[in-house]
Design a protein around this motif. Structure first.
Motif, PDB file in Angstrom:
ATOM      1  N   GLY A 101       0.832  -1.191   0.000  1.00 47.63           N
ATOM      2  CA  GLY A 101       0.000   0.000   0.000  1.00 47.63           C
ATOM      3  C   GLY A 101       0.869   1.243   0.000  1.00 47.63           C
ATOM      4  N   LEU A 102       0.383   2.301  -0.656  1.00 45.97           N
ATOM      5  CA  LEU A 102       1.101   3.576  -0.694  1.00 45.97           C
ATOM      6  C   LEU A 102       0.722   4.375   0.546  1.00 45.97           C
ATOM      7  CD1 LEU A 102       3.031   5.266  -2.436  1.00 45.97           C
ATOM      8  CD2 LEU A 102       1.013   6.248  -3.553  1.00 45.97           C
ATOM      9  N   ASN A 103       1.718   4.801   1.318  1.00 43.12           N
ATOM     10  CA  ASN A 103       1.440   5.404   2.621  1.00 43.12           C
ATOM     11  C   ASN A 103       0.718   6.743   2.538  1.00 43.12           C
ATOM     12  OD1 ASN A 103       2.579   3.473   4.568  1.00 43.12           O
ATOM     13  ND2 ASN A 103       4.479   3.860   3.472  1.00 43.12           N
ATOM     14  N   SER A 104       0.813   7.424   1.409  1.00 44.04           N
ATOM     15  CA  SER A 104       0.116   8.707   1.275  1.00 44.04           C
ATOM     16  C   SER A 104      -1.394   8.528   1.157  1.00 44.04           C
ATOM     17  CB  SER A 104       0.630   9.460   0.049  1.00 44.04           C
ATOM     18  OG  SER A 104       0.416   8.706  -1.131  1.00 44.04           O
ATOM     19  N   GLU A 105      -1.861   7.298   0.954  1.00 46.51           N
ATOM     20  CA  GLU A 105      -3.299   7.072   0.842  1.00 46.51           C
ATOM     21  C   GLU A 105      -4.011   7.216   2.181  1.00 46.51           C
ATOM     22  OE1 GLU A 105      -3.665   3.271  -0.982  1.00 46.51           O
ATOM     23  OE2 GLU A 105      -3.008   3.976  -2.963  1.00 46.51           O
ATOM     24  N   ASN A 106      -3.257   7.215   3.275  1.00 45.69           N
ATOM     25  CA  ASN A 106      -3.841   7.460   4.588  1.00 45.69           C
ATOM     26  C   ASN A 106      -3.718   8.950   4.901  1.00 45.69           C
ATOM     27  OD1 ASN A 106      -4.423   7.705   7.367  1.00 45.69           O
ATOM     28  ND2 ASN A 106      -3.781   5.598   7.751  1.00 45.69           N
ATOM     29  N   PRO A 107      -4.825   9.685   4.987  1.00 46.15           N
ATOM     30  CA  PRO A 107      -4.756  11.143   5.169  1.00 46.15           C
ATOM     31  C   PRO A 107      -4.174  11.563   6.512  1.00 46.15           C
ATOM     32  CG  PRO A 107      -7.013  10.368   5.420  1.00 46.15           C
ATOM     33  CD  PRO A 107      -6.214   9.197   4.920  1.00 46.15           C
ATOM     34  N   GLU A 108      -4.024  10.627   7.466  1.00 45.90           N
ATOM     35  CA  GLU A 108      -3.471  10.979   8.768  1.00 45.90           C
ATOM     36  C   GLU A 108      -1.950  11.009   8.766  1.00 45.90           C
ATOM     37  OE1 GLU A 108      -5.065   8.251  11.576  1.00 45.90           O
ATOM     38  OE2 GLU A 108      -6.989   9.290  11.733  1.00 45.90           O
ATOM     39  N   PHE A 109      -1.325  10.503   7.696  1.00 42.94           N
ATOM     40  CA  PHE A 109       0.128  10.452   7.646  1.00 42.94           C
ATOM     41  C   PHE A 109       0.664  11.780   7.117  1.00 42.94           C
ATOM     42  CE2 PHE A 109       0.282   5.548   6.911  1.00 42.94           C
ATOM     43  CZ  PHE A 109      -0.417   5.372   8.091  1.00 42.94           C
ATOM     44  N   PHE A 110       1.426  12.489   7.945  1.00 44.53           N
ATOM     45  CA  PHE A 110       1.955  13.791   7.555  1.00 44.53           C
ATOM     46  C   PHE A 110       3.429  13.738   7.173  1.00 44.53           C
ATOM     47  CE2 PHE A 110      -1.887  14.968   9.633  1.00 44.53           C
ATOM     48  CZ  PHE A 110      -2.285  16.145   9.037  1.00 44.53           C
ATOM     49  N   GLY A 111       4.108  12.677   7.481  1.00 42.08           N
ATOM     50  CA  GLY A 111       5.517  12.543   7.150  1.00 42.08           C
ATOM     51  C   GLY A 111       5.949  11.114   7.373  1.00 42.08           C
ATOM     52  N   CYS A 112       6.823  10.624   6.520  1.00 36.95           N
ATOM     53  CA  CYS A 112       7.228   9.225   6.596  1.00 36.95           C
ATOM     54  C   CYS A 112       8.713   9.093   6.910  1.00 36.95           C
ATOM     55  CB  CYS A 112       6.907   8.508   5.289  1.00 36.95           C
ATOM     56  SG  CYS A 112       5.155   8.078   5.131  1.00 36.95           S
ATOM     57  N   SER A 113       9.040   7.971   7.504  1.00 34.64           N
ATOM     58  CA  SER A 113      10.408   7.624   7.863  1.00 34.64           C
ATOM     59  C   SER A 113      10.863   6.507   6.935  1.00 34.64           C
ATOM     60  CB  SER A 113      10.444   7.170   9.329  1.00 34.64           C
ATOM     61  OG  SER A 113      11.710   6.688   9.681  1.00 34.64           O
ATOM     62  N   TRP A 114      11.970   6.728   6.234  1.00 37.73           N
ATOM     63  CA  TRP A 114      12.452   5.759   5.249  1.00 37.73           C
ATOM     64  C   TRP A 114      13.604   4.930   5.814  1.00 37.73           C
ATOM     65  CZ3 TRP A 114      13.050   8.990   0.079  1.00 37.73           C
ATOM     66  CH2 TRP A 114      11.784   9.427  -0.325  1.00 37.73           C
ATOM     67  N   PRO A 115      13.813   3.719   5.274  1.00 39.31           N
ATOM     68  CA  PRO A 115      14.997   2.945   5.677  1.00 39.31           C
ATOM     69  C   PRO A 115      16.279   3.709   5.351  1.00 39.31           C
ATOM     70  CG  PRO A 115      13.453   1.572   4.444  1.00 39.31           C
ATOM     71  CD  PRO A 115      12.975   2.981   4.305  1.00 39.31           C
ATOM     72  N   MET A 116      17.279   3.552   6.198  1.00 42.02           N
ATOM     73  CA  MET A 116      18.576   4.180   5.957  1.00 42.02           C
ATOM     74  C   MET A 116      19.285   3.377   4.868  1.00 42.02           C
ATOM     75  SD  MET A 116      18.731   6.814   8.039  1.00 42.02           S
ATOM     76  CE  MET A 116      20.459   7.255   8.222  1.00 42.02           C
ATOM     77  N   MET A 117      19.277   3.922   3.644  1.00 34.16           N
ATOM     78  CA  MET A 117      19.815   3.223   2.477  1.00 34.16           C
ATOM     79  C   MET A 117      20.718   4.141   1.663  1.00 34.16           C
ATOM     80  SD  MET A 117      16.570   1.046   0.942  1.00 34.16           S
ATOM     81  CE  MET A 117      15.680   2.541   0.460  1.00 34.16           C
ATOM     82  N   ARG A 118      21.637   3.519   0.942  1.00 34.95           N
ATOM     83  CA  ARG A 118      22.419   4.167  -0.103  1.00 34.95           C
ATOM     84  C   ARG A 118      22.249   3.338  -1.371  1.00 34.95           C
ATOM     85  NH1 ARG A 118      27.885   4.222   3.535  1.00 34.95           N
ATOM     86  NH2 ARG A 118      27.417   6.005   4.898  1.00 34.95           N
ATOM     87  N   ILE A 119      22.013   4.015  -2.482  1.00 38.06           N
ATOM     88  CA  ILE A 119      21.762   3.319  -3.741  1.00 38.06           C
ATOM     89  C   ILE A 119      22.793   3.768  -4.771  1.00 38.06           C
ATOM     90  CG2 ILE A 119      20.038   2.709  -5.472  1.00 38.06           C
ATOM     91  CD1 ILE A 119      19.237   2.110  -2.533  1.00 38.06           C
ATOM     92  N   GLU A 120      23.396   2.803  -5.449  1.00 37.76           N
ATOM     93  CA  GLU A 120      24.329   3.098  -6.530  1.00 37.76           C
ATOM     94  C   GLU A 120      23.788   2.526  -7.833  1.00 37.76           C
ATOM     95  OE1 GLU A 120      28.030   1.436  -5.295  1.00 37.76           O
ATOM     96  OE2 GLU A 120      28.081   2.625  -3.446  1.00 37.76           O
ATOM     97  N   VAL A 121      24.019   3.238  -8.924  1.00 39.58           N
ATOM     98  CA  VAL A 121      23.656   2.753 -10.251  1.00 39.58           C
ATOM     99  C   VAL A 121      24.904   2.759 -11.120  1.00 39.58           C
ATOM    100  CG1 VAL A 121      21.303   3.631 -10.044  1.00 39.58           C
ATOM    101  CG2 VAL A 121      23.042   5.025 -11.175  1.00 39.58           C
TER     102      VAL A 121
END
Length: 273
Positions: A244-264
């Motif tokens: 589920g996409l977290n923005s679909e819940n109107p009570e969510f004002f800010g999200c916490s993401w996993p601590m990641m680094r991505i290389e391409v």
């Protein structure tokens, strides 16, 4: 994904990430000590760390190809460490973030792919001496802006303390999950997944893609999570009933993401000069 809801929350959105050129022999994070075999072929795959070096079944870049690697995303450039989270304490089994790669400047003889994912694994200082080595953690890459469709790849690593360099971290007083147990003092290591072993050199096709974490029960390995200043509309999570996409819940004002680094990496076939 952790979310913050209330009436007075500052949401800081960072959607455009600069690509930073890095040497092909990556120096950030832990060096990969073993070649990872792909468990599935085709559009989806899963790999697990092995002790086999130079396995001919693993796809290698051909001699007439050259590569150039970039840092695509670094969570530490847009947020700070907030908490230590696992499936065993939080209840979500998958958590992924939508990222961008600008492929508009690629030539006809060039392809691109996610070449490495690094995640911050945390173990509380009190439990570090008795941590059970060999527990698994997984990362996922989706060649789509949704985890529901499109090719995907999964890679698995077992966490063995002696294989990583551990640093000390102090979590803030409002760490939600770690704070419940008073585990503010943590030892952390950036664990590196070399995804070139599972994503083919023919490359990825979606300029918006997802990268994230997967826990399988009991899911005891904890991963660092950022502050609540990231976009919920770019954060997909599985709380037990599917993605589920977290923005679909109107009570969510800010999200916490996993601590990641991505290389391409960009792969050029033929004349590289």
């Amino acid at each position: 994904m952790k979310y913050l809801f209330g009436f007075f929350v500052l949401l800081i959105s960072c959607t455009d990430y600069d690509l930073k050129n890095i040497d092909e022999s990556i120096t950030t994070g832990e060096d990969t000590q073993a070649v990872i075999e792909a468990a599935e072929e085709g559009n989806s795959g899963e790999a697990e760390e092995t002790d086999t070096v130079g396995d001919p079944n693993n796809e290698q870049v051909e001699e007439d190809e050259c590569t150039e690697s970039y840092v695509n995303f670094d969570i530490e450039e847009v947020s700070t460490l907030q908490d230590a989270v696992s499936y065993s304490v939080a209840g979500w089994s998958q958590d992924a973030v939508v990222l961008n790669f600008d492929d508009s400047a690629l030539e006809e003889n060039q392809t691109w792919r996610v070449s490495a994912v690094e995640i911050l694994v945390l173990i509380s200082e009190a439990h570090f001496p008795n941590f059970m080595d060999g527990q698994e953690i997984h990362i996922q890459v989706f060649d789509s802006n949704t985890p529901i469709s499109g090719p995907s790849w999964t890679m698995t690593k077992t966490i063995v303390r002696s294989e990583h360099s551990w640093n000390e971290y102090t979590l803030p007083n409002n760490a939600w999950y770690a704070g419940t147990y008073g585990e503010f003092q943590q030892k952390g290591a950036w664990v590196r997944f070399d995804t070139r072993a599972i994503i083919p050199s023919t490359g990825m096709s979606s300029s918006e893609f997802l990268t994230g974490i997967l826990w399988e029960p009991p899911g005891m390995v904890k991963v660092g999570y950022s502050n609540f200043n990231q976009e919920c509309e770019r954060n997909w999570s599985n709380y037990g009933s599917g993605w589920g996409l977290n923005s679909e819940n109107p009570e969510f004002f800010g999200c916490s993401w996993p601590m990641m680094r991505i290389e391409v990496e960009v792969i050029t076939v033929g004349d590289c000069e």
